[in-house]
Design an enzyme around this catalytic site. Sequence first.
Site, PDB file in Angstrom:
ATOM      1  CD  GLN A 216      23.363  45.076  32.491  1.00 24.56           C
ATOM      2  OE1 GLN A 216      22.257  44.682  32.820  1.00 24.56           O
ATOM      3  NE2 GLN A 216      24.090  44.427  31.596  1.00 24.56           N
TER       4      GLN A 216
ATOM      5  NE  ARG B 283      19.711  53.166  32.805  1.00 29.93           N
ATOM      6  CZ  ARG B 283      18.395  53.212  32.917  1.00 29.93           C
ATOM      7  NH1 ARG B 283      17.647  53.148  31.831  1.00 29.93           N
ATOM      8  NH2 ARG B 283      17.820  53.317  34.092  1.00 29.93           N
TER       9      ARG B 283
ATOM     10  CG  ASP C 190      21.795  51.505  36.244  1.00 33.01           C
ATOM     11  OD1 ASP C 190      21.560  52.601  36.788  1.00 33.01           O
ATOM     12  OD2 ASP C 190      21.245  51.141  35.189  1.00 33.01           O
TER      13      ASP C 190
END
Length: 518
Positions: free
Chosen positions: A121, A116, A124
């Site tokens: 992102q 993270r 993710d």
Amino acid sequence: MELAAGENRVAMTPDSAKQLQKLGYECLVETGAGKKAGFADAAYEEAGVTVVADAAALWAQSDIIAKVRIPTDAELGHMTPEKTLITFFNPGGNAEGLELAKEKGGNVIAMEMVPRISRAQKMDALSSMANIAGYRAVIEAGNNFGRFFTGQVTAAGKVPPAKVLVVGAGVAGLAAIGTSTSLGAITYAFDVRPEVAEQVESMGAEFVYLDFEEEQADGSGSGGYASVSSPEFREAQLAKFRELAPEMDIVITTALIPNREAPELWTEDMVASMKRGSVIIDLAAEKGGNCKLTVADEKIVTENGVTIVGYTDFPSRMATQSSTLYATNIRHMMADLTPEKDGKVVHNMDDDVIRGATVAYQGEITFPPPPPKTKAIAAQKPKEKAPELTPEEKRANEVAAFKAQTKQQVTLLGIGAVLLLGVGLIAPASFMQHFIVFVLSVFVGFQVIWNVSHSLHTPLMAVTNAISSIIILGALMQIGSGSWIVILLAALSVFMTGINIFGGFLVTRRMLAMFQKS
């Protein structure tokens, strides 16, 4: 095609396939793999994807295989040193799978292990799926709840709004909070990380605080995840939940700790104290559940009429949306693995994202990964509040501020008086009458407008239009004066006031248009 029962997602969509082809790859999909997610074989073929007959043919012809669920031993049996598998893998609880991947020599990228950090992102997948799960949890709760979410007053009587408690304010929790408040429910949220309180409150929910000092230091783990709490904190937490349980209509639990079983937060006695018809949605059911009575993949109704939903496939229940987001995560991962966009994988183990997500590489188990060199994303803790001032200190500060403001105003008035006196010694008496009115108007206008809150400046424009209209009448009357100075100033007043009038009405019109329904 996914082998897990009830799994409807697919790791590649026609749109993501087009993007993968731009990276230099040839795309293949097993026939029927996207059917349950709403993607027909014809749509893949139209996007330039080759549809193969079965999984065996797909594994044989592909160098990179993208999946959703944890691979079976039979699927891992297809691995070779030249192949790369990208999927959810659960490396912390899948030691046998890791050993088999090591034996086969293939490379495995676990999507849940994407670190993270800001750059990652877009890959993710955990957050993508958690967002959908949080939204779907509220929809599932509404499907099992016998009343409206929002309060209503009807001819047949008054309907009170539902009260919803969301335990855990991570990605899934925030999605549940946003959906619940949008539906009109009175929403409460709890998290062991006090720094998320501002996010919760900004979404229209009320954050549940504990009267416990350790709360400020014990709840935040690395990467924005929650950490294990102390026994004392846990007892304070459970006591608060017991207090809230009889009041809540819907409870949504989302609390998870990485590489651990889900913490038990909603005990049997809390369920017993809830009202008949209440609903519990346990998003941690796959890891054992936050509720003591949760049964994974089942919906049960307790003796006191509380419905407990332990489904583990919430994202799969929105397969089209889930597949679209997951396939996008996969595509971004492939973009990082293909820096030259030439269809050739560069498995750079010096890259934080690739190294963090890789759990098996060239015949070696690489899980767990080292900490990333880039700091993980975590919510910033709120700044410490300034100490409360005593009434005497507040009074002293107010007096000091008043003296400073008075001194500034007296200084400005003194400077203005000197300038006014200087002009009076030079200009004729007729000019001075108009000039004094002008100066006083500027002073009064400045004081009035300056003390208006910034948020009201745009609505105030409509009022200043009317004031400007009065000013322009005075300016027009002065244009006929014999003094050329008065005529010049009057003309400038007409020009500037005209800009204020027409510009003000234009801005006001645009402001009002923002609130009109299209």
